[in-house]
Write an enzyme that holds these catalytic residues in place. Sequence first.
Site, short mmCIF file in Angstrom:
data_model
loop_
_atom_site.label_atom_id
_atom_site.label_comp_id
_atom_site.label_asym_id
_atom_site.label_seq_id
_atom_site.Cartn_x
_atom_site.Cartn_y
_atom_site.Cartn_z
N CYS A 152 42.81 -20.62 -52.94
CA CYS A 152 43.10 -20.86 -54.35
C CYS A 152 42.27 -19.95 -55.23
CB CYS A 152 42.78 -22.30 -54.69
SG CYS A 152 44.27 -23.25 -54.74
N GLU A 153 42.55 -18.67 -55.18
CA GLU A 153 41.80 -17.71 -55.97
C GLU A 153 42.60 -16.41 -55.97
OE1 GLU A 153 37.62 -18.04 -55.56
OE2 GLU A 153 37.29 -15.94 -55.99
N GLU A 198 18.96 0.28 -34.80
CA GLU A 198 19.44 -1.11 -34.84
C GLU A 198 20.89 -1.21 -35.30
OE1 GLU A 198 16.77 -2.48 -37.90
OE2 GLU A 198 15.29 -3.09 -36.45
N PRO A 199 21.82 -0.64 -34.56
CA PRO A 199 23.21 -0.71 -35.02
C PRO A 199 23.84 -2.09 -34.83
CG PRO A 199 23.09 0.34 -32.88
CD PRO A 199 21.67 0.05 -33.27
N GLY A 200 24.61 -2.50 -35.78
CA GLY A 200 25.39 -3.74 -35.65
C GLY A 200 26.87 -3.37 -35.68
N ARG A 201 27.30 -2.94 -36.87
CA ARG A 201 28.72 -2.64 -37.08
C ARG A 201 29.30 -1.65 -36.07
NH1 ARG A 201 30.66 -2.84 -42.35
NH2 ARG A 201 28.51 -2.47 -42.96
N TYR A 256 33.14 -6.34 -51.22
CA TYR A 256 32.77 -4.92 -51.24
C TYR A 256 33.95 -3.99 -51.52
CZ TYR A 256 29.20 -6.96 -48.10
OH TYR A 256 28.26 -7.73 -47.51
N GLY A 271 23.14 1.07 -39.55
CA GLY A 271 23.87 1.66 -40.66
C GLY A 271 24.97 2.63 -40.29
N ARG A 283 34.94 -9.56 -46.97
CA ARG A 283 34.55 -8.17 -47.24
C ARG A 283 35.43 -7.44 -48.27
NH1 ARG A 283 34.10 -4.56 -44.14
NH2 ARG A 283 32.10 -3.79 -44.88
N1 LLP Z 1 18.80 -3.41 -39.35
C1 LLP Z 1 18.55 -4.01 -40.52
C2 LLP Z 1 17.17 -4.22 -40.92
C3 LLP Z 1 19.61 -4.41 -41.35
O1 LLP Z 1 19.34 -4.99 -42.51
C4 LLP Z 1 20.95 -4.21 -40.92
C5 LLP Z 1 22.07 -4.63 -41.75
C6 LLP Z 1 21.16 -3.60 -39.68
C7 LLP Z 1 20.06 -3.21 -38.92
C8 LLP Z 1 22.53 -3.35 -39.13
O2 LLP Z 1 23.28 -2.50 -39.92
P1 LLP Z 1 24.69 -1.94 -39.42
O3 LLP Z 1 24.43 -1.02 -38.25
O4 LLP Z 1 25.52 -3.10 -39.00
O5 LLP Z 1 25.26 -1.26 -40.58
N2 LLP Z 1 27.51 -7.61 -44.83
C9 LLP Z 1 27.63 -6.17 -45.02
C10 LLP Z 1 26.62 -5.42 -44.20
C11 LLP Z 1 25.21 -5.85 -44.47
C12 LLP Z 1 24.23 -5.20 -43.57
C13 LLP Z 1 22.90 -5.84 -43.68
N3 LLP Z 1 21.91 -5.26 -42.85
C14 LLP Z 1 29.04 -5.75 -44.69
O6 LLP Z 1 29.87 -6.61 -44.41
O7 LLP Z 1 29.36 -4.57 -44.76
#
Ligand code: LLP
Length: 451
Positions: free
Chosen positions: A375-376, A300-303, A348, A258, A344
Amino acid sequence: MSMHLSDFNELPSHVWPRNARRNNDGTVTIAGVALPDIVAEHGTPVMVFDEDDFRSRCRDMAQAFHGAENVHYASKAMLSTRIVRWVKDEGLSLDVASLNELLIALRAGFPAERITVHGNTKNREFLQRCVAARVGHVVLDAPGELVELNEIAAEMNQHQSVFVRVTPGVDAHTHEFIATSHEDQKFGFSLAAGDAWQAVVDAHQASNLDLDGIHCHVGSQVFDADGFTLAADRLLELFARVHQELGVQLPILDLGGGYGVPYLADDSELDISGIATDLITAVNNKAAFLGIDPPQVVVEPGRALVGPAAVTIYEVGADKNVQIDDDRYRRYLAVDGGMSDNIRPALYGADYDARVVSRFTDGHQKSTRLVGAHCESGDILIPDFACPADVHTGDLLGLAVTGAYCYPMSSRYNAFTRPAVVSVRDGRAELMLRRETIEDLLSLDVEPDVH
Ligand code: LLP
């Protein structure tokens, strides 16, 4: 918007990849590779990932959280076998949230014991594959799943380590669709309603499950660190109750991902190392107060790892002035991608920073709307930005911070094919995911048998 003429030629360094530079001839390079050269070879739209940017963010995060093993890259943000190998090299752990994400990770040779498996509804096949592959942890998200996973592990004569996903009832102050810790939503077991306690007891008692910890995820693109601390605080009380009533100390507190990233030049960066220090201190203090051993804090970072590592390059197409009232016009610039490669903004209201990457630009800046080719009418990438007058058809335009949740959420709307994805490092570009072709689309198309 009031920007100076030259500002549009600058690349805000906290938004563009760490190795992005503008050359003296006006072209933008990443890790020494000129973006127009990548376009000449791979066409547009094309996504370019700065490998060293990603790796350096992995290291920063590992340092902040006292060890690479405590950082689980959330692969849903962006996944390919090459990215999995980078994560493996950096010593991080990995999160997957579907069977196919798991299969891609395994195909890339990621050690199964370092994989945590998420999903709010995992079917039998998925659970079986988790146990068979001997994944590190399965995160339990529903009562039936707990029973089924225990049965599967028993049938296979194995033990499966698990976390229980808890909803701590924290408001993450982010977009509703990506906030996941308030009560009324589909993930996890509610702490307030007592479901979390019941799941913990059931998991503890299940013959073939080993309960290793508690998981929560407060939301995504979060800037207010209080949400993480509050969630940790509530979960530690559950740890203390487990200690008191079940007589065990759970070793791991998984606080999810997050961590927010800046998308626009005016956005500021999150101080992740400061947040991590505060969070770990708060956990240790609360554990001491409750008389339990402080659990290992896992995130658990992704973004935050992959978002800023990539840019998407488009070619500018249609350019028109649209009269919006009696004496006002809006300039519409269209590019050759849009909501199919980046949903996105439409989903969002997400913002992006755009720059011309093929040359210097000049001229009075006009309020401009950047739209896609679909087309939107809602296919808008940037509702309004100050764009120099000389930007024209044929220019290459880059959008920054497209590394997370763009490709994985891409679609084939209007029979568009997914873009090519390239990684760059040390002056070399390498194709990571090839562009989809019309043949790929037609290969799914089944002709009826003609007798
Ligand atoms: N752990 C869990 C259980 C999650 O559900 C998520 C994201 C993460 C870790 C990673 O979160 P991050 O660090 O990337 O914020 N599609 C949306 C984001 C959805 C996130 C879903 N879960 C967007 O484009 O902003």
